[in-house]
Design an enzyme around this catalytic site. Sequence first.
Site, short mmCIF file in Angstrom:
data_model
loop_
_atom_site.label_atom_id
_atom_site.label_comp_id
_atom_site.label_asym_id
_atom_site.label_seq_id
_atom_site.Cartn_x
_atom_site.Cartn_y
_atom_site.Cartn_z
N CYS A 1 0.81 -1.22 0.00
CA CYS A 1 0.00 0.00 0.00
C CYS A 1 0.84 1.28 0.00
O CYS A 1 0.33 2.36 -0.24
CB CYS A 1 -0.96 0.00 1.18
SG CYS A 1 -2.06 -1.44 1.18
N HIS B 1 -3.32 7.12 1.82
CA HIS B 1 -3.73 5.80 1.35
C HIS B 1 -5.13 5.52 1.92
O HIS B 1 -5.37 5.69 3.11
CB HIS B 1 -2.72 4.76 1.81
CG HIS B 1 -3.23 3.36 1.72
ND1 HIS B 1 -3.82 2.86 0.57
CD2 HIS B 1 -3.25 2.35 2.63
CE1 HIS B 1 -4.19 1.60 0.80
NE2 HIS B 1 -3.85 1.27 2.03
N ASN C 1 -10.24 -0.32 -0.07
CA ASN C 1 -8.78 -0.23 -0.06
C ASN C 1 -8.23 -0.86 -1.33
O ASN C 1 -8.28 -2.08 -1.50
CB ASN C 1 -8.26 -0.96 1.19
CG ASN C 1 -6.73 -0.97 1.29
OD1 ASN C 1 -6.03 -0.70 0.32
ND2 ASN C 1 -6.23 -1.30 2.46
#
EC number: 2.3.1.180
Length: 330
Positions: free
Chosen positions: A114, A255, A285
């Site tokens: 990520c 993020h 996500n």
Amino acid sequence: MQNLGVAITGSGSAVPATSLHNQTLSELVETSDEWIATRTGIRQRRLALPSESLSVLATAASSQAIAASGIKAEDLDLILLATSTPDDLFGSACQVQAKLGATNAVAFDLTAACSGFVFGLVTAAQYIRTGVYKNVLLIGADILSRWVDWEDRRTCVLFGDGAGAVVLQADKSDRLLGFALKSDGTQNHHLNLAYAGASQELLPDVNITKGTYQPITMNGKEVYRFAVQKVPEIIDKALFQANISVEQIDWLILHQANQRIIDAVAQRLNIPEHKVISNLAQYGNTSAASIPLALDEAVRQGKIKPNDIVATSGFGAGLTWGAAIFQWGR
């Protein structure tokens, strides 16, 4: 060789057409729209069909970014694909290069989960600042639905698929104002997409492993604690390097992991809500894709304008985390 500045001159994004809403997800596992939304901020996520590939999503996002930057694919010197879920374990950047017709570009994958997009941004900038390359395409793309255990309600509610891309170009002024990157491998066990091997006897006395991977496992509480503590610190470091104050930030793009993390980090930094960009509710996500996806949407909506100062931070498996402060456009 003369050092040059870096400008981020175009963005693009692409997501699969198929949506999975929380309500529908509650038919798969014991959960509810309210439970997911209050704990994560996520309402739906996009899922890639078996016929869809990472390289196709990445190429679609890249084509938009190249067009927005006003160059052609043949002008690219380098393609960096930040991903943890390539179509091919050897990497997918070269497939994207071929699909784009970027015949002059060298291409390779970069894996930092990520944090991939922020790590990729810093990596791309070094090639430009040293005068080696002038035009770099950076892609963040992941198809995490391939690697989720759809019976594990702690993780299956979180992840979605997507791609985002930016073009970085050599420029007289340096628009990447500051950055900071960190890793802590002692915390690696909190978030994994682990190798799972089955022993196979090749010959008497010679055993090898037939390889595959386990689904994603995560200690949500520890990852939350890590992000809320470390992300404000790393943004502070990047701001210090950029020699600007938090008040000068026009936009914060973190993020897109969890709305609670985004809110907590913004509060710790005293960044008001109207400066925080979030599209987590629609996409979940999307790992390395999340920052460029949110960036591209905000640019296309006319929120982020040329010369706006953007603070961004990625964090995730490794554990890795990083921040970059840049001015949008030339």
